[in-house]
Design a protein around this motif. Structure first.
Motif, mmCIF file in Angstrom:
data_model
loop_
_atom_site.group_PDB
_atom_site.id
_atom_site.type_symbol
_atom_site.label_atom_id
_atom_site.label_comp_id
_atom_site.label_asym_id
_atom_site.label_seq_id
_atom_site.Cartn_x
_atom_site.Cartn_y
_atom_site.Cartn_z
ATOM 1 N N GLY A 165 -27.044 0.393 -47.208
ATOM 2 C CA GLY A 165 -25.850 1.116 -46.781
ATOM 3 C C GLY A 165 -25.929 1.539 -45.328
ATOM 4 O O GLY A 165 -24.942 1.490 -44.590
ATOM 5 N N PHE A 166 -27.139 1.921 -44.898
ATOM 6 C CA PHE A 166 -27.319 2.343 -43.505
ATOM 7 C C PHE A 166 -27.179 1.157 -42.549
ATOM 8 O O PHE A 166 -26.530 1.261 -41.503
ATOM 9 N N ILE A 167 -27.783 0.022 -42.918
ATOM 10 C CA ILE A 167 -27.696 -1.166 -42.060
ATOM 11 C C ILE A 167 -26.265 -1.707 -42.027
ATOM 12 O O ILE A 167 -25.747 -2.072 -40.974
ATOM 13 N N ALA A 168 -25.631 -1.749 -43.196
ATOM 14 C CA ALA A 168 -24.307 -2.368 -43.302
ATOM 15 C C ALA A 168 -23.206 -1.511 -42.690
ATOM 16 O O ALA A 168 -22.317 -2.033 -41.998
ATOM 17 N N PHE A 169 -23.253 -0.198 -42.948
ATOM 18 C CA PHE A 169 -22.137 0.664 -42.555
ATOM 19 C C PHE A 169 -22.530 1.789 -41.602
ATOM 20 O O PHE A 169 -21.684 2.561 -41.155
ATOM 21 N N GLY A 170 -23.835 1.895 -41.313
ATOM 22 C CA GLY A 170 -24.289 2.896 -40.361
ATOM 23 C C GLY A 170 -24.253 4.320 -40.869
ATOM 24 O O GLY A 170 -24.189 5.264 -40.075
ATOM 25 N N ILE A 171 -24.303 4.499 -42.193
ATOM 26 C CA ILE A 171 -24.284 5.848 -42.767
ATOM 27 C C ILE A 171 -25.352 5.981 -43.848
ATOM 28 O O ILE A 171 -25.768 4.990 -44.448
ATOM 29 N N LEU A 172 -25.794 7.207 -44.087
ATOM 30 C CA LEU A 172 -26.717 7.500 -45.173
ATOM 31 C C LEU A 172 -25.905 7.687 -46.453
ATOM 32 O O LEU A 172 -24.968 8.484 -46.473
ATOM 33 N N THR A 173 -26.278 6.966 -47.495
ATOM 34 C CA THR A 173 -25.443 6.954 -48.701
ATOM 35 C C THR A 173 -26.093 7.593 -49.926
ATOM 36 O O THR A 173 -25.461 7.671 -50.974
ATOM 37 N N THR A 174 -27.348 8.073 -49.805
ATOM 38 C CA THR A 174 -28.017 8.595 -50.996
ATOM 39 C C THR A 174 -28.255 10.098 -50.966
ATOM 40 O O THR A 174 -28.839 10.638 -51.897
ATOM 41 N N ASN A 175 -27.869 10.775 -49.896
ATOM 42 C CA ASN A 175 -28.057 12.226 -49.850
ATOM 43 C C ASN A 175 -27.030 12.852 -48.911
ATOM 44 O O ASN A 175 -26.308 12.155 -48.198
ATOM 45 N N VAL A 176 -26.984 14.166 -48.918
ATOM 46 C CA VAL A 176 -25.968 14.901 -48.160
ATOM 47 C C VAL A 176 -26.566 15.650 -46.973
ATOM 48 O O VAL A 176 -25.844 16.035 -46.054
ATOM 49 N N LEU A 191 -18.500 -4.322 -56.268
ATOM 50 C CA LEU A 191 -17.311 -4.384 -55.412
ATOM 51 C C LEU A 191 -17.685 -4.283 -53.930
ATOM 52 O O LEU A 191 -17.127 -5.005 -53.090
ATOM 53 N N VAL A 192 -18.612 -3.392 -53.618
ATOM 54 C CA VAL A 192 -19.060 -3.260 -52.225
ATOM 55 C C VAL A 192 -19.747 -4.549 -51.767
ATOM 56 O O VAL A 192 -19.535 -5.022 -50.652
ATOM 57 N N GLY A 193 -20.572 -5.126 -52.647
ATOM 58 C CA GLY A 193 -21.233 -6.374 -52.310
ATOM 59 C C GLY A 193 -20.264 -7.523 -52.103
ATOM 60 O O GLY A 193 -20.466 -8.376 -51.235
ATOM 61 N N TYR A 194 -19.194 -7.549 -52.888
ATOM 62 C CA TYR A 194 -18.216 -8.638 -52.807
ATOM 63 C C TYR A 194 -17.270 -8.480 -51.617
ATOM 64 O O TYR A 194 -17.024 -9.425 -50.865
ATOM 65 N N PHE A 195 -16.744 -7.260 -51.443
ATOM 66 C CA PHE A 195 -15.762 -7.035 -50.383
ATOM 67 C C PHE A 195 -16.396 -6.649 -49.044
ATOM 68 O O PHE A 195 -15.693 -6.490 -48.051
ATOM 69 N N GLY A 196 -17.720 -6.500 -49.025
ATOM 70 C CA GLY A 196 -18.394 -6.107 -47.792
ATOM 71 C C GLY A 196 -18.195 -7.090 -46.662
ATOM 72 O O GLY A 196 -18.178 -6.704 -45.484
ATOM 73 N N TYR A 197 -18.037 -8.373 -47.004
ATOM 74 C CA TYR A 197 -17.857 -9.380 -45.961
ATOM 75 C C TYR A 197 -16.543 -9.205 -45.209
ATOM 76 O O TYR A 197 -16.368 -9.737 -44.118
ATOM 77 N N GLY A 198 -15.620 -8.443 -45.778
ATOM 78 C CA GLY A 198 -14.362 -8.184 -45.084
ATOM 79 C C GLY A 198 -14.392 -6.894 -44.292
ATOM 80 O O GLY A 198 -13.371 -6.443 -43.775
ATOM 81 N N PHE A 199 -15.590 -6.291 -44.192
ATOM 82 C CA PHE A 199 -15.737 -5.026 -43.464
ATOM 83 C C PHE A 199 -15.409 -5.224 -41.995
ATOM 84 O O PHE A 199 -16.003 -6.077 -41.314
ATOM 85 N N ASP A 200 -14.455 -4.464 -41.463
ATOM 86 C CA ASP A 200 -13.987 -4.647 -40.090
ATOM 87 C C ASP A 200 -14.416 -3.535 -39.133
ATOM 88 O O ASP A 200 -13.935 -3.445 -38.012
ATOM 89 N N TYR A 201 -15.322 -2.653 -39.606
ATOM 90 C CA TYR A 201 -15.866 -1.567 -38.786
ATOM 91 C C TYR A 201 -14.800 -0.559 -38.342
ATOM 92 O O TYR A 201 -15.009 0.177 -37.384
ATOM 93 N N SER A 202 -13.665 -0.528 -39.017
ATOM 94 C CA SER A 202 -12.655 0.480 -38.720
ATOM 95 C C SER A 202 -13.017 1.780 -39.423
ATOM 96 O O SER A 202 -13.858 1.805 -40.334
ATOM 97 N N ILE A 203 -12.385 2.876 -39.000
ATOM 98 C CA ILE A 203 -12.676 4.178 -39.596
ATOM 99 C C ILE A 203 -12.315 4.185 -41.079
ATOM 100 O O ILE A 203 -13.069 4.699 -41.915
ATOM 101 N N VAL A 204 -11.178 3.578 -41.422
ATOM 102 C CA VAL A 204 -10.726 3.551 -42.816
ATOM 103 C C VAL A 204 -11.710 2.774 -43.689
ATOM 104 O O VAL A 204 -12.083 3.213 -44.789
ATOM 105 N N SER A 205 -12.140 1.598 -43.210
ATOM 106 C CA SER A 205 -13.091 0.790 -43.979
ATOM 107 C C SER A 205 -14.420 1.521 -44.161
ATOM 108 O O SER A 205 -15.013 1.507 -45.241
ATOM 109 N N THR A 206 -14.878 2.173 -43.103
ATOM 110 C CA THR A 206 -16.125 2.922 -43.192
ATOM 111 C C THR A 206 -16.009 4.063 -44.190
ATOM 112 O O THR A 206 -16.935 4.320 -44.970
#
Length: 250
Positions: free
Chosen positions: A32-43, A107-122
């Motif tokens: 999640g960090f590599i793909a979207f640049g965010i930490l996804t397992t803690n707050v 779903l994230v694995g399948y649709f991740g290839y369409g990730f456009d680095y926009s704020i909404v997608s992130t």
């Protein structure tokens, strides 16, 4: 792994649960960090970013981070609420949160290839993964009696440090009681790291399809647990019938 709770739960159950689900969370964390640049397992990290963005007047970014924290909370809330609403049907109670998490990862694995680095997608991808991890963490915490935490290591390192200090200066009885706890903490830490390394290496080759790996792990755990649960029930019924037959023969 999922069906034993309270006093019926053993150290071996917690080890198995920690080994597989910590590895799954480790994969999600790094991928999640590599793909979207965010930490996804803690707050914890998000709280720091949220405060920083607010103090600098970046309210749009602060809003996004705030939503991520809420989605983690929502996942934990849904998981815990579902367990309480379905107390009488443990198979149904434990499998549904896992199925929801599996669907999100697929779903994230399948649709991740369409990730456009926009704020909404992130926001969407990051929020989805945070919801899944909040769901998993609450589920495992409820099942293990708050002994196992699978999505972050701060508490584990703290507990391990305390346990190691007690094992040095404690008496023989205390040291014996601490050994299983230390083993559990080490398993959680090691397999979270192992999952993270695996996720980082696999992402270089499989990219977003790497999210299929934790989904597969969860699916395997769920199927194994359901099969084992049915097998145990079957043998209990057979044993019970044999007991009744022997009673009537008397």
């Amino acid at each position: 792994m999922f069906h034993h709770t309270g006093q019926r739960r053993t150290h071996k159950n917690n080890i198995r649960l920690a080994l597989l689900l910590c590895m799954s969370a480790g994969v999600v964390n790094v991928t999640g960090f590599i793909a979207f640049g965010i930490l996804t397992t803690n707050v914890t990290g998000h709280v720091a970013v949220f405060a920083d963005q607010l103090s600098n007047g970046n309210f749009s970014s602060a809003r996004m981070v705030g939503l991520w924290m809420l989605t983690f909370l929502a996942g934990a809330f849904f998981s815990s609420l579902w367990l309480r609403l379905t107390t009488n049907n443990k198979r149904f109670a434990f499998t549904v949160p896992i199925i929801v998490e599996i669907i999100i990862l697929l779903l994230v694995g399948y649709f991740g290839y369409g990730f456009d680095y926009s704020i909404v997608s992130t926001e969407i991808f990051g929020g989805s993964l945070l919801f899944a991890m909040g769901l998993q963490n609450a589920l495992v915490s409820e099942i293990s009696g708050s002994v196992v935490r699978t999505t972050h290591l701060t508490g584990m390192f703290t507990d391990l440090g305390i346990a190691l200090a007690k094992s040095i200066y404690g008496d023989v009885k205390t040291k014996a009681a601490l050994r299983p706890k230390i083993m559990l903490y080490l398993v959680i830490i090691f397999f979270f790291f192992f999952g993270g390394i695996a996720g980082g290496l696999l992402f270089k080759r499989y990219y977003y399809h790497t999210f299929y790996l934790p989904a597969f792990i969860l699916m395997a755990v769920m199927i194994y647990d359901m099969f084992r649960f049915k097998t145990v029930l079957f043998f209990r019924r057979v044993k019970s019938k044999r007991g009744l037959h022997s009673f009537y023969r008397r």
